[in-house]
Design an enzyme around this catalytic site. Sequence first.
Site, mmCIF file in Angstrom:
data_model
loop_
_atom_site.group_PDB
_atom_site.id
_atom_site.type_symbol
_atom_site.label_atom_id
_atom_site.label_comp_id
_atom_site.label_asym_id
_atom_site.label_seq_id
_atom_site.Cartn_x
_atom_site.Cartn_y
_atom_site.Cartn_z
ATOM 1 C CE LYS A 53 37.176 35.282 41.366
ATOM 2 N NZ LYS A 53 37.440 35.967 42.748
ATOM 3 C CD GLN A 97 35.885 39.030 43.671
ATOM 4 O OE1 GLN A 97 35.998 38.158 43.669
ATOM 5 N NE2 GLN A 97 37.392 39.788 43.712
ATOM 6 C CG ASP A 120 37.898 32.828 47.829
ATOM 7 O OD1 ASP A 120 38.468 32.813 46.986
ATOM 8 O OD2 ASP A 120 37.098 33.904 48.096
#
Length: 288
Positions: A53, A97, A120
């Site tokens: 990422k 995460q 997200d």
Amino acid sequence: MVASIIDGKRLGAEIEEELKSSVSLMASSSRAPHLVVVIVGEDPASHVYVRNKERACKRIGIRSTRYDLPEDSDHGDLISLIRKLNDDREVDGILVQSPLPSNFDEIGITEMIRPDKDVDGFHPINLGRIVTGRTDGMLPCTPSGIMRMLESTGESLRGKKALVIGRSRIVGMPAALLLTQRGIDATVTIAHSRSEDLESLCRDSDILIAAVGKPGMVRKEWVKEGAMVIDVGINRVEIEGRSRLVGDVEEGASEYAKWITPVPGGVGPMTISMLMTNTVRAAESRLH
Ligand code: GUN
């Protein structure tokens, strides 16, 4: 039939090219978008994902900041960090995460992130918007990447039978919602670990989305002739003493499918491109 490959790496690179020009415009008129990634603990796979990422941010010109919290941090430390990031006007996107260590309430943490910084797309407000038919907000990255891949084939999905295997909040459930939305109009079945006769469900499906995390669990001969297959699984296995990444769909399914995604190089890169898209969108809505 030998399937055409839906090349997530190539499609992702095209999306990145478009994002680059938006980002450079923003950087010259105000500031570059800023993504903050928080990782707790030492899970090696998570560290690889986070590094990928960060690399994507760098390629596109997005500013990225990473917070590494130790495995034994407490819930309060993470909550204070999220509060601080929520209030920081220089932060556009926040990603924690997953998976978090078992002492964390992962769903509770997701709900603490401001919905307009939730790149997200996991916050209940963002997931709930999809149910109301709004797809202009923060869409979860893997499901929106799946939709972009299906659309890239030019095939109509209207009225087609789609089977989503897996009911996770990150992939299966939102993917099913996106497939049923007006204008896409697939007829969706969601299968899961308690579903009976998965083989028949697969054999009857024009679109097959496998998101279970079990190597090769969808047998190649279950794939309907001419189906579109999206393999979300990224499973590390030992084959003849060598470590390899394989999907949830058995190798050789391309003999039956019309379209299929590779592993690696399919859904993985698209998930990252959609995260970058959400970050740029979040920054655009903040800076305008
Ligand atoms: N872990 C595996 N996939 C994801 C993802 O898309 N987002 C986050 N935050 N964690 C993940």
